[in-house]
Design a protein around this motif. Structure first.
Motif, PDB file in Angstrom:
ATOM      1  N   ALA A   5       0.841  -1.195   0.000  1.00 45.16           N
ATOM      2  CA  ALA A   5       0.000   0.000   0.000  1.00 45.16           C
ATOM      3  C   ALA A   5       0.877   1.246   0.000  1.00 45.16           C
ATOM      4  CB  ALA A   5      -0.918   0.000   1.211  1.00 45.16           C
ATOM      5  N   GLU A 327     -10.647  -6.291  -3.601  1.00 44.59           N
ATOM      6  CA  GLU A 327      -9.656  -6.875  -4.515  1.00 44.59           C
ATOM      7  C   GLU A 327     -10.250  -8.049  -5.278  1.00 44.59           C
ATOM      8  OE1 GLU A 327      -8.814  -5.962  -1.468  1.00 44.59           O
ATOM      9  OE2 GLU A 327      -6.834  -5.027  -1.448  1.00 44.59           O
ATOM     10  N   LEU A 383      -7.071  -0.337  -1.931  1.00 42.59           N
ATOM     11  CA  LEU A 383      -6.256  -0.150  -0.725  1.00 42.59           C
ATOM     12  C   LEU A 383      -6.805   0.986   0.141  1.00 42.59           C
ATOM     13  CD1 LEU A 383      -2.771  -0.395  -2.459  1.00 42.59           C
ATOM     14  CD2 LEU A 383      -4.035  -2.181  -1.252  1.00 42.59           C
TER      15      LEU A 383
END
Lengths: 773, 199
Positions: A5, A327, A383
């Protein structure tokens, strides 16, 4: 925060900051050359030059209404006096005698080089006698009082001719010492702004100062009307700004409320906008880096086109069901999303090839914007979402979608029927599909245009549509050609084909003409004898005319008049606007007034003088621009088909994706044609966006039956994206400003049809597949 | 035509009153009477002969023709000899027509203050418009109703460079002689005869 991230965040920060730096430093231009092909024809160059900083683009026409004639005249004088002291205006005319001492001295000093009456015949004994006789007659009129002082120096009356030629330039009716309209109701003024036509800010400021100055001097019951290109330009801009601001606020509020209802988190709402914002930033940066400057029009259209970017976030968010991660859902939809982006990029890439910088910029902007938006959605957005983010779809909604999806394919016949109906509408459509008239895009009201024409007629102001252009290598050649054209125009004026004209050669004759006049002046001894002969039988002594003989002798050897000699006169200002140098070439402009028959003028002109019809040229330019955009859009469509063929490797599936889209575009065009006589370039831009957005719908539907288990969730995401689009653009479609209305209505109709047709033409879901999670 | 400058006019009139209040006994009252008599004329026509003596010219030039006046503000002067030429003064426009040369000149009077002042010396007397007359000239009245003289001196400095004074002689409401004395000795004398008028 994980190290991944961190890396991703860092990378995006660097990219976006770099973009922001480029964006801040970019050159923004409202320049019309966006519409100009890279290698324009002469007439088109002239058009753009004129619109940018031509004398006509700097003219303001003003009228004062209300109160008595005397009060209006008084206000006109006060208003003009206030503006003459204002640096924002280079010229203020209201009919008051304006020829200054400098003008008079210039004309007097150079009268034998400037007067068109000077030639050999005029200075023969007979010629002298005729002009002497006329001057003597004038001496016994009331004018004699003024003229008799000049008589010994100027017995041939050259100064009277020069003064009259100046007065011929424009002659509205004069009452109380100032210009009035023919009916005597409206006091008239002609203002010239210092700011050029392209300098909208400067012109807006000048308008503001004129209005303020008027407010300070206006009498009771008086009001002012203003017209001219600057007024139109600022009014259009203000109307668009006002409309788009109001509508965007409303649309943003509605869409935000909708998304908030679904996502239940303000943070997520803001996150949803990040892909588009990054895309816009990258788009501007790409255009600035690629072209060196960014056209305002690119920004306007471009931001609209990458509006598709909002959908990416909506797809991802909505498809994140409880119990999965963003995701994972992204992983699932990525192939479809990727193909959707590739499709849009393919469509816009065609614009890159355009010979019009404006269209090429639009292509680059959209491509860079969409790519960055989708990459941002893919890499950074998951993220940034709050931990455990998911979207719950109400069971009732899921069930409704499932039902709709089962019903829709049964209605698939609706699509061919609608397309056939659309085809019928198009076939039955009378007149052109595409409007060829640039004025159809103008937000200027018919009332404002009528006022402009009225004022222009009353003032005898130069025609905004026709002007004559002469290009030459030297100043002198330009003046010589101007004189030749002016000779023709004088004949046309006497015949009534035109009401009048302004030529630079009437202010400053070419050197050859001045030399010819100089050599037509007789030597002193010869002149003296001719004067003796001429006065025979007239009540004037030859000795009285000794100053005349002296002045002619001086004129024979005086240096030729050049531009510098005009310094400090009003004539200099006028000459500067009619004769200018650009990159070593000289351009002479001849302004026309009251053109009754442009064809006759065009035929009569000598070869090197070109009559430019600014309206015809701008319409032609616009048609070229639109035709290019249309052709490139079609090429883009072909590229999209090729791309889909390569990706899907099945003609049946390519058709499944293309058909709903093509049907939507066809029916949209037909619906628009029912609503209005013809389409404009703004509708075309709208259709491009319909294809870009709609291709995503049909791609998702294409994949439903193959890969999707959670079908109603996918459809819910499409519905949400579609609803947002229809709300945003639908509101835009309610605007009265042509550009906003056109894009808004096209996209709202087209996007809705794309979704509905995609559902109808899609395969019905397997019976068990539609159970909501 | 005047109200826009009424302030100026009031001042001018005031100056005039204080200047002439103690002058001749044939003062304002008789001038006012004359003007009233002139104002009662609706239209008039007459023949004229004008003789101009200009230093510029070797000998005096003489012209003749007809004058036509229509109340309140139209004055036409049609010269027949030595050549035909018309001059029409209407409201605030002076038009010169030269038919032989096919030429017409229109002069907005307000742009030519000198010519305007000059034109008003005759027109505002015919119209009995004392206010306008006094805007341009200081006016002195002498004589009696049967044989009066108006002596007019330009107020404007620019005009004074060209004109010393203008004298109009007449009897009752008929003009007899208009005499213009220019600076430097140039002068013109217009003799009016055969007047016919409608009141």
């Amino acid at each position: 925060m994980s190290s991944r991230a961190l890396r991703v965040g860092l990378a995006w920060t660097v990219v976006l900051v770099a973009c922001a730096v480029i964006v801040v430093r970019a050159d923004y231009t409202g320049d019309l050359s966006a519409f100009l092909p890279r290698s324009p024809a002469l007439a088109q160059q002239v058009l753009v030059e004129q619109l940018r900083d031509g004398p006509v683009s700097r003219l303001l026409l003003a009228g004062i209404d209300g109160g008595s004639v005397e009060a209006r005249a008084l206000t006109s004088r006060r208003f003009a006096a206030a503006l003459r002291g204002d640096d924002a205006f280079t010229a203020v005319s209201n009919g008051e005698a304006q020829a200054t001492a400098a003008d008079q001295a210039f004309l007097w000093r150079n009268r034998y080089l400037l007067s068109s009456a000077v030639d050999a015949a005029a200075f023969s004994a007979a010629g002298l006698r005729a002009s002497l006789q006329e001057s003597l007659d004038l001496l016994s009129s009331p004018l004699g009082l003024v003229l008799q002082r000049a008589f010994p120096n100027d017995p041939t009356g050259e100064i009277v001719r020069l003064a009259e030629a100046q007065a011929m330039q424009s002659q509205p009716r004069v009452r109380e010492g100032v210009w009035f309209a023919v009916d005597g109701e409206r006091a008239l003024l002609l203002l010239q702004t210092r700011a050029a036509g392209f300098d909208l800010e400067g012109q807006t400021a000048a308008l503001e100062r004129a209005r303020t100055a008027f407010a300070a001097v206006q009498g009771p019951g008086q009001s002012m009307v203003l017209s001219g290109p600057a007024v139109f330009a600022t009014e259009s801009r203000d109307a668009i700004k006002r409309d788009s601001t109001r509508i965007s606020i409303l649309a943003t509020a509605l869409v935000a409320a909708l998304l908030l209802l679904v996502f239940r988190s303000p943070v997520v709402l803001v996150l949803g906008l990040l892909p588009v914002a990054s895309g816009a930033l990258a788009g501007i940066a790409a255009v600035s880096a690629g072209f060196g400057e960014v056209y305002g029009i690119t920004l306007g259209f471009g931001v609209t086109l990458i509006g598709e970017g909002v959908d990416y976030a909506i797809y991802m968010f909505t498809q994140t069901a409880p119990g999965t991660t963003p995701e994972k859902s992204l992983e699932r939809i990525w192939p479809t999303l990727r193909l959707g982006v590739a499709t849009s990029v393919c469509g816009f890439a065609a614009l890159l090839l355009s010979g019009f910088p404006g269209l090429a910029q639009l292509g680059l902007f959209s491509i860079a914007g969409l790519l960055v938006a989708v990459l941002f959605t893919r890499s950074a957005l998951p993220l940034m979402l709050p931990a455990g983010f998911s979207v719950r779809i109400a069971p009732a909604l899921g069930a409704a979608i499932g039902r709709a999806l089962r019903v829709a394919p049964k209605l698939r016949l609706v699509v061919p029927v609608a397309v056939l109906g659309a085809a019928a509408v198009m076939l039955a459509h009378r007149g052109a599909f595409w409007s060829d008239d640039l004025a159809s895009l103008s937000p200027v009201s018919a009332a404002a245009q009528a006022l402009d024409q009225q004022l222009r007629r009353d003032l005898g102001a130069p025609d905004v549509r026709y002007l004559i252009v002469i290009k030459a290598d030297t100043e002198d050649a330009a003046l010589a050609a101007s004189a030749q054209a002016a000779t023709t125009l004088a004949v046309l004026r006497d015949r009534g084909t035109i009401a009048g004209y302004d030529a630079p050669s009437d202010i400053l004759p070419s050197r050859a003409v001045q030399q010819a006049r100089q050599s037509a002046l007789p030597e002193t001894d010869v002149l003296r004898n001719r004067v003796l002969e001429a006065v025979r039988g007239l009540p004037v002594r030859a000795e009285t005319l000794a100053p005349f003989v002296g002045d002619v002798a001086a004129a024979r050897v005086q240096p030729l008049v050049g531009r510098a000699d005009l310094a400090g006169t009003h004539l200099a200002l006028k000459l500067d606007s009619l004769l200018r140098e650009h990159a070593g070439r000289w351009t002479a402009l001849l302004l026309l007034r009251g053109v009754r028959d442009a064809d006759t003028v065009e035929r009569a002109l000598p070869g090197d003088a070109i009559l430019v019809d600014l309206k015809r040229e701008s319409d032609r330019l616009y048609q070229q621009y639109r035709d290019t955009a249309l052709a490139l859009a079609l090429a883009g469509a072909a590229a999209i088909v090729a791309l889909l063929g390569a990706a899907l490797r099945s003609w049946r599936r390519v058709l499944a994706v293309i058909l709903p889209l093509a049907a939507a575009v066809t029916v949209t065009v037909a619906l628009l044609l029912v609503l209005r006589p013809s389409l404009t370039i703004f509708h075309l831009v709208g259709l491009l966006l319909v294809v870009a957005v709609g291709s995503n719908y049909s791609l998702f539907f294409d994949r439903l039956s193959v890969t999707e288990a959670d079908l109603s969730r996918t459809v819910a995401s499409l519905l949400l994206a579609n609803l947002a689009t229809v709300i945003g653009f639908g509101l835009l479609g309610l605007s009265s400003t042509p550009v906003l209305h056109a894009i808004g209505s096209t996209v709202a109709i087209g996007a809705l049809l794309s979704l509905v047709f995609s559902a109808m033409l899609g395969a019905p879901p397997a019976q068990g597949g539609a159970v909501p999670a | 035509m005047i109200s826009g400058r009424s302030g100026l006019l009031a001042l001018a009139v005031l100056a005039w009153c204080t200047g002439v209040a103690d002058a001749a006994e044939g003062g304002p009252a008789e001038l006012d009477l004359l003007m009233q008599r002139m104002a009662s004329v609706k239209s008039a026509s007459a023949k004229f002969v004008e003789r101009r003596e200009l230093r510029l010219l070797e000998k005096p030039v003489e012209s003749s023709g007809t004058l036509l006046y229509t109340a309140p503000d139209r004055l036409e002067r049609h010269t027949l000899r030595p050549r035909t030429e018309s001059m029409i003064l209407s409201r605030d426009m002076l038009t010169l027509e030269d038919r032989a040369r096919n030429r017409t000149r229109s002069l907005p009077l307000q742009q030519y203050p000198l010519i305007w002042a000059f034109a008003e010396s005759l027109r505002s007397v015919l119209a009995g418009d004392l206010a306008t007359l006094r805007r341009f000239y200081e006016v002195d009245y002498s004589g009696d109703a049967g044989n009066w003289t108006l002596l007019m001196r330009p107020r404007d400095a620019e005009m004074r460079r060209y004109v010393d004074d203008i004298r109009i002689h007449g009897s009752e409401n008929v003009l007899r002689v208009v005499e213009v004395n220019q600076t430097g000795g140039d002068r013109s004398v217009m003799t009016v005869s055969g007047a016919a008028r409608e009141q």
